[in-house]
Enzyme design. Structure first.
Site, mmCIF file in Angstrom:
data_model
loop_
_atom_site.group_PDB
_atom_site.id
_atom_site.type_symbol
_atom_site.label_atom_id
_atom_site.label_comp_id
_atom_site.label_asym_id
_atom_site.label_seq_id
_atom_site.Cartn_x
_atom_site.Cartn_y
_atom_site.Cartn_z
ATOM 1 N N CYS A 1 0.798 -1.216 0.000
ATOM 2 C CA CYS A 1 0.000 0.000 0.000
ATOM 3 C C CYS A 1 0.837 1.275 0.000
ATOM 4 C CB CYS A 1 -0.958 0.000 1.194
ATOM 5 S SG CYS A 1 -0.136 -0.173 2.815
ATOM 6 N N HIS B 1 -2.583 0.607 6.870
ATOM 7 C CA HIS B 1 -2.820 0.852 5.448
ATOM 8 C C HIS B 1 -2.460 2.293 5.122
ATOM 9 C CE1 HIS B 1 -4.362 -0.284 1.588
ATOM 10 N NE2 HIS B 1 -5.312 0.647 1.583
ATOM 11 N N ASP C 1 -8.012 4.928 -3.242
ATOM 12 C CA ASP C 1 -7.117 3.870 -2.772
ATOM 13 C C ASP C 1 -6.550 3.123 -3.972
ATOM 14 O OD1 ASP C 1 -5.744 1.929 -1.443
ATOM 15 O OD2 ASP C 1 -7.361 1.386 -0.090
#
Length: 657
Positions: A414, A458, A474
């Site tokens: 991420c 994250h 995202d």
């Protein structure tokens, strides 16, 4: 020459081997409990010293010479100071106490030395709770008391020496269980302080977790840590997994490698929102001031401030587990008007880094003009169709980290995707920033709460769009959709380099309900909840004196109950004879029956000759019975109890003729 016999120290008999062995076990348990807090290079020599002392004592009684002990003490102090730069604090204190406890064993040769060593070991065992107060750690400390209690029992003169460790530990377990009611009364009513008595910072300050800055790759260790980060209880239906973004740090300052927070200036950004979700978070100690909140929080909790970027920070570092209640809106429009300073900060890129990424962003702007949505779709399409993969063990990146990732390695997690996406957006003229926190979690149906682990850490991006304000995007979802829809465990399980045991992880998630109860009922039992104990009895705000009075009454009642049990008149039976009859019955079953005219000494002597492998046990039983019968007007209670226990534990092996 005048002699003073009154002050002459009376020589004490040498310590028997059995209490010494139990003391060694006690110290070994304490050393094992403290091993996570002590450097390995110190733990191993201490364990070796303990083992060598135990072997030396088995071969020849006698303490170590002074010329050996004094240098070892100096070496221990020097090692602690060298490693910690001080002798004060929890970590150096634990290392020093563990070392001195082992070195004390070098001069332990009398019962007095053994009692001092046992008391010292109990103190060292208790100090382990300064590092970890979880349920498992507390149980380990409690069980660590068993060999200490067994050591003290073995030092009593009337104690019948046993030959196996369970025979020593079972009575100690009974004594430990008998102390639980008094411990419970003390836990409930002992007046509590608002801050720790020792005044030292919590050890959780150095605990790994989210940090206030982010570089591609530095979240890798956190993503492999499945320890709990927080637990969330919702008032009503919890949001779906796709909306479980818990905002922590908002990072807008980029130097070509690391993302950091911008100075907190201005007022909280204006926002418009719809339905508000109310929930309560039980956050584990982090040592940081940031308080994770579901995107986006609409109000600050007590003793915390909500920043212009909706980053929630506590007034004090979170050095102990805390609980706070919040309200958040999944649907929102945040800061629809962007000032010139905020726009400049959100477009800032350092010169001399990642020229290919800058050129790609400028090319998208030239291609799509003012259509920001098309530029965002182009970036998402690049991650989805450009051969990128999700892995927790990516290849290392060079000075131009974003260029190396976008046009070279094509692999990461991420952090890599959020950082690269944000750089591309800024290069294309779209204000953007990075947000780190947690996403997903495990819904515990038994406890009706969401368990968020450190592995759920994250990173994602936010871009500013006209009329909409800051919008969450995202890019990791374009590469690994299961990371968002099913959580980190599902995403990480699919990678070839990290495969968790689903069976074990599932049981750990279910076991967490016990940890939740422990945190709320024991660790979270503060002075406010203590004062509420007496509310049902009409006492709304009990003073310290009132709590002390209740504690004294409860302790006195338990002491009277114990005294009644000790003085209670049992049926007047010959317990020594009953135990002897049990022993005769078992020996007869093994082929050694007692003759009519045979006394106990002759009978047990004959049994010892008939059972040579158990000669020592039978001779010890014979001496204990003769002492009970003929050495006292009334058999001592301790000696009688030990004799009865020994006869119950004795198992003769049958004689074959």
């Amino acid at each position: 020459m005048i002699r003073w016999p009154l002050f002459r120290r009376k020589p004490q008999p040498s310590l028997e081997q059995r209490p010494f062995d139990l003391l060694c076990i006690t110290i070994a348990v304490v050393l094992g409990v403290h091993a996570p807090h002590i450097p390995w290079w110190l733990t191993l020599p201490l364990a070796a010293t303990l083992w060598l002392r135990w072997r030396q004592r088995h071969q020849r009684a006698g303490h170590a010479p002074s010329y050996l002990k004094l240098p070892l003490v100096a070496l221990l102090v020097g090692a602690v100071v060298f490693h910690y730069d001080t002798l004060f604090g929890r970590e150096p204190g634990a290392a020093l106490v563990a070392g001195l406890m082992v070195l004390k064993l070098l001069e332990t040769e009398t019962a007095r030395d053994a009692r001092v060593g046992t008391a010292f070991a109990c103190f060292a065992l208790m100090s382990a709770l300064l590092f970890d107060q979880s349920l498992v750690a507390t149980l380990l400390v409690a069980l660590g008391l068993l060999p200490a209690i067994a050591t003290l029992r073995a030092l009593e003169p009337a104690h019948l020496k046993s030959t196996t460790l369970p025979r020593d530990l079972l009575p100690a377990l009974g004594l430990l269980c008998a102390s639980l009611p008094l411990a419970l009364v003390a836990f409930l009513f002992l007046p509590r302080l608002s801050s720790p008595l020792w005044g030292a910072p919590n050890a959780a300050q150095s605990r790994p977790g989210l940090s206030p800055d982010m570089s591609p790759g530095n979240l890798g260790e956190v993503l492999l840590d499945d320890s709990p980060a927080m637990r969330v209880t919702f008032e009503g239906t919890p949001p779906p997994n796709e909306q479980r973004y818990f905002r922590a740090y908002v990072l807008g300052n980029y130097d070509g490698r690391t993302w950091r927070s911008l100075p907190r200036t201005g007022t909280t950004a204006a926002e418009e929102h719809g339905t508000v979700i109310h929930y309560t978070i039980s956050l584990e100690a982090t040592g940081q001031r940031v308080l994770p909140a579901l995107d986006i929080p609409v109000e600050a909790t007590a003793n915390a401030k909500l920043g212009p970027d909706r980053e929630l920070r506590s007034d004090q570092p979170v050095n102990d587990p805390i609980t706070y209640r919040l309200g958040s809106a999944p649907g929102y429009h945040l800061q629809t008007q962007l000032s010139d300073l905020d726009r400049s900060n959100a477009l800032q890129l350092p010169a001399g880094f990642d020229p290919r990424a800058h050129a790609l962003g400028a090319r998208w702007r030239a291609q799509y003009g003012s259509n920001d949505t098309a530029i965002i779709q182009a970036a998402m399409g690049l991650f989805h169709d450009g051969g990128f993969s999700y892995t927790l063990a990516p290849a290392p990146l060079g000075t131009n980290a974003v260029d190396d990732f976008l046009f070279g390695t094509h692999e990461g997690f991420c952090e890599h995707y959020a950082s690269s996406f944000t750089v591309l957006m800024r290069a294309a003229g779209i204000p953007a920033r990075v947000v780190t926190g947690y996403q997903g979690g495990y819904w515990n149906t038994m406890g009706n709460y969401l368990l968020v682990r450190q592995a759920d850490a994250h990173a994602w991006s936010e871009v500013w769009l006209p009329q909409r304000g800051w919008v969450r995007l995202d890019p990791t979802a374009a590469v690994r959709p299961t990371r968002i829809s099913q959580g980190s465990a599902a995403a990480n399980a699919a990678t070839a380099d990290w495969s968790p045991n689903h069976w074990w992880l599932g049981w750990r998630n279910r076991w967490d309900i016990v940890n939740q109860w422990w945190n709320q009922g024991v660790i979270g039992f503060n002075s406010l909840r203590q004062h509420g104990l007496l509310t049902p009895f009409g006492v709304r705000d009990p003073s310290v004196g009132m709590l002390g009075l209740v504690l004294a009454i409860g302790g006195s009642l338990l002491a009277m109950l114990g005294l009644w049990w000790a003085l209670w008149k049992r049926p007047d039976t010959d317990q020594a004879r009953a135990a002897m009859q049990l022993l005769e019955k078992r020996l007869a079953a093994a082929g050694v029956a007692r003759r009519r005219s045979e006394g106990p000494q002759h009978y047990l002597s004959r049994a010892a000759r008939a059972l040579p492998n158990q000669r020592a046990e039978l001779e010890q039983l014979m001496r204990a019975y003769l002492e009970l019968r003929y050495a006292h007007d009334e058999p001592p209670a301790d000696l009688l109890k030990n004799f009865r226990q020994a006869t119950r534990d004795f198992r003769p092996r049958r004689v074959f003729k």
